[in-house]
Design a protein around this motif. Structure first.
Motif, mmCIF file in Angstrom:
data_model
loop_
_atom_site.group_PDB
_atom_site.id
_atom_site.type_symbol
_atom_site.label_atom_id
_atom_site.label_comp_id
_atom_site.label_asym_id
_atom_site.label_seq_id
_atom_site.Cartn_x
_atom_site.Cartn_y
_atom_site.Cartn_z
ATOM 1 N N ILE A 79 0.826 -1.211 0.000
ATOM 2 C CA ILE A 79 0.000 0.000 0.000
ATOM 3 C C ILE A 79 0.859 1.259 0.000
ATOM 4 N N TRP A 80 1.854 1.300 0.864
ATOM 5 C CA TRP A 80 2.633 2.524 1.061
ATOM 6 C C TRP A 80 3.794 2.688 0.087
ATOM 7 N N ASP A 81 4.402 1.580 -0.331
ATOM 8 C CA ASP A 81 5.609 1.672 -1.157
ATOM 9 C C ASP A 81 5.331 1.854 -2.643
ATOM 10 N N ASN A 82 4.103 1.580 -3.067
ATOM 11 C CA ASN A 82 3.779 1.704 -4.484
ATOM 12 C C ASN A 82 3.173 3.080 -4.759
ATOM 13 N N GLY A 83 3.978 3.956 -5.309
ATOM 14 C CA GLY A 83 3.504 5.295 -5.620
ATOM 15 C C GLY A 83 2.436 5.274 -6.711
ATOM 16 N N ILE A 84 1.417 6.091 -6.541
ATOM 17 C CA ILE A 84 0.316 6.132 -7.510
ATOM 18 C C ILE A 84 0.310 7.489 -8.198
ATOM 19 N N GLU A 85 0.253 7.482 -9.513
ATOM 20 C CA GLU A 85 0.184 8.721 -10.286
ATOM 21 C C GLU A 85 -1.282 9.053 -10.575
ATOM 22 N N HIS A 86 -1.643 10.315 -10.387
ATOM 23 C CA HIS A 86 -3.007 10.710 -10.712
ATOM 24 C C HIS A 86 -3.158 10.906 -12.223
ATOM 25 N N ASN A 87 -4.378 10.867 -12.695
ATOM 26 C CA ASN A 87 -4.667 11.050 -14.118
ATOM 27 C C ASN A 87 -4.636 12.541 -14.444
ATOM 28 N N LYS A 88 -3.550 12.967 -15.082
ATOM 29 C CA LYS A 88 -3.361 14.390 -15.355
ATOM 30 C C LYS A 88 -4.296 14.915 -16.442
ATOM 31 N N ASP A 89 -4.930 14.002 -17.183
ATOM 32 C CA ASP A 89 -5.830 14.421 -18.269
ATOM 33 C C ASP A 89 -7.308 14.385 -17.868
ATOM 34 N N SER A 90 -7.561 14.236 -16.576
ATOM 35 C CA SER A 90 -8.955 14.185 -16.120
ATOM 36 C C SER A 90 -9.678 15.478 -16.469
ATOM 37 N N GLU A 91 -10.921 15.328 -16.917
ATOM 38 C CA GLU A 91 -11.701 16.491 -17.337
ATOM 39 C C GLU A 91 -11.949 17.452 -16.183
ATOM 40 N N TRP A 92 -12.218 16.888 -14.994
ATOM 41 C CA TRP A 92 -12.518 17.748 -13.854
ATOM 42 C C TRP A 92 -11.317 18.590 -13.442
ATOM 43 N N LEU A 93 -10.089 18.054 -13.663
ATOM 44 C CA LEU A 93 -8.898 18.835 -13.333
ATOM 45 C C LEU A 93 -8.775 20.064 -14.228
ATOM 46 N N HIS A 94 -9.060 19.880 -15.526
ATOM 47 C CA HIS A 94 -9.012 21.005 -16.461
ATOM 48 C C HIS A 94 -10.056 22.059 -16.109
ATOM 49 N N GLU A 95 -11.222 21.595 -15.672
ATOM 50 C CA GLU A 95 -12.286 22.537 -15.292
ATOM 51 C C GLU A 95 -11.872 23.372 -14.077
ATOM 52 N N VAL A 96 -11.255 22.707 -13.101
ATOM 53 C CA VAL A 96 -10.804 23.423 -11.902
ATOM 54 C C VAL A 96 -9.703 24.418 -12.263
ATOM 55 N N LYS A 97 -8.760 24.001 -13.123
ATOM 56 C CA LYS A 97 -7.662 24.893 -13.520
ATOM 57 C C LYS A 97 -8.187 26.142 -14.217
ATOM 58 N N GLN A 98 -9.160 25.948 -15.103
ATOM 59 C CA GLN A 98 -9.728 27.086 -15.822
ATOM 60 C C GLN A 98 -10.458 28.040 -14.877
ATOM 61 N N ARG A 99 -11.059 27.458 -13.849
ATOM 62 C CA ARG A 99 -11.843 28.283 -12.923
ATOM 63 C C ARG A 99 -10.960 29.101 -11.993
ATOM 64 N N ILE A 100 -9.776 28.574 -11.660
ATOM 65 C CA ILE A 100 -8.934 29.268 -10.676
ATOM 66 C C ILE A 100 -7.574 29.666 -11.249
ATOM 67 N N GLU A 101 -7.430 29.699 -12.568
ATOM 68 C CA GLU A 101 -6.121 29.983 -13.157
ATOM 69 C C GLU A 101 -5.618 31.382 -12.815
ATOM 70 N N TYR A 102 -6.538 32.274 -12.474
ATOM 71 C CA TYR A 102 -6.134 33.642 -12.135
ATOM 72 C C TYR A 102 -5.644 33.757 -10.694
ATOM 73 N N LEU A 103 -5.825 32.695 -9.905
ATOM 74 C CA LEU A 103 -5.428 32.735 -8.497
ATOM 75 C C LEU A 103 -3.966 32.351 -8.340
ATOM 76 N N ASN A 104 -3.281 33.038 -7.466
ATOM 77 C CA ASN A 104 -1.875 32.742 -7.214
ATOM 78 C C ASN A 104 -1.574 33.021 -5.748
ATOM 79 N N GLN A 105 -1.274 31.980 -5.012
ATOM 80 C CA GLN A 105 -1.003 32.139 -3.585
ATOM 81 C C GLN A 105 0.404 32.690 -3.372
#
Length: 270
Positions: A79-105
């Motif tokens: 469980i702990w030693d096998n690193g998992i990569e998230h799906n960088k092409d997920s549609e919801w990720l693109h939607e979130v990026k577009q919604r908050i792309e103007y934000l910069n902490q």
């Protein structure tokens, strides 16, 4: 004196500290019993908490169920030693990026006030990490807060290297169901981290949460890891109200619950 009685007394003393006592008679009885005028309210409260912990430790000295070491290492390594990569092409990720792309902490700078504020959230006598230091001491030795802030800020902003020891934890396997014996998946791991790591990650989390809250990034449906909510309890109450409403109005309702096995352990860190 049993644990239940001690906890009731602690509750009365805590309410007295917060100014919430309505019946002073109960407090007066405890004031005389524990010599609060001589010792002081904070000292007596901490003494009673230590008594509770000591009694719990004494009562828990029973035959311990111990899992097989090799099987445990194999099970948790998968469980702990096998690193998992998230799906960088997920549609919801693109939607979130577009919604908050103007934000910069802005870059975070850790100061003494951040450390002092974070120290207040740390329980006094919780099980310590490998350093053996409990929260009570880091809270009370306030003269160290400025130095701690400076060192953690240097690590955070790349001026100093992160020492490996600060990230190490002490993991304890807690039995879930005694009837299932010592099978490796019948244990729940609890990791006790070092106070310095808790302080550093706590300050970072506080800054991130303030940022996402101010910019309305978190969806309204999310209750977990959110302030001023009860997480699962809130969601269950909503479900209960929906069910009651549908039953009253005799309407059809379809519901589904999804439970991910070891979901928390398998969150992608990429």
């Amino acid at each position: 004196m049993d644990i239940k009685r001690l906890r009731k007394d602690i509750n009365i003393l805590e309410r007295k500290k917060r100014g919430e006592i309505r019946k002073e008679g109960k407090y007066k009885r405890l004031e005389e019993k524990y010599k609060i005028r001589t010792k002081g309210l904070p000292t007596v409260t901490e003494e009673l908490k230590q008594r509770v912990l000591a009694k719990i430790a004494k009562e828990s000295k029973v035959d311990k169920v111990i899992p097989d070491a090799d099987e445990s290492i194999k099970f948790w390594s998968e469980i702990w030693d096998n690193g998992i990569e998230h799906n960088k092409d997920s549609e919801w990720l693109h939607e979130v990026k577009q919604r908050i792309e103007y934000l910069n902490q802005n870059d975070l700078k850790i100061n003494k006030e951040d450390i002092t504020k974070q120290c207040k959230k740390i329980p006094n006598w919780k099980a310590p990490g490998l350093d053996g230091v409990q929260g009570y001491w880091i809270k009370k030795i306030t003269s160290c807060h400025q130095r701690i802030a400076e060192q953690l800020d240097e690590i955070l902003n790349g001026k100093a290297e992160l020492p490996q020891w600060i990230t190490y934890g002490r993991t304890v396997l807690c039995l879930k169901d005694p009837s299932r014996g010592n099978t490796v998946d019948n244990f729940r791991p609890i990791s006790c981290l070092l106070l310095m790591w808790k302080l550093m990650t706590g300050v970072i989390a506080e800054s991130m949460y303030t940022f996402v809250e101010m910019n309305d990034v978190l969806p309204n449906e999310q209750k977990g890891c959110r302030r001023k909510t009860r997480g699962t309890k809130d969601q269950l109450l909503i479900d209960k109200l929906v069910l009651r409403d549908c039953k009253r109005r005799h309407t059809y309702l379809s519901m589904a619950w999804i439970d991910y096995r070891k979901a928390y352990d398998m969150v992608p860190h990429s």
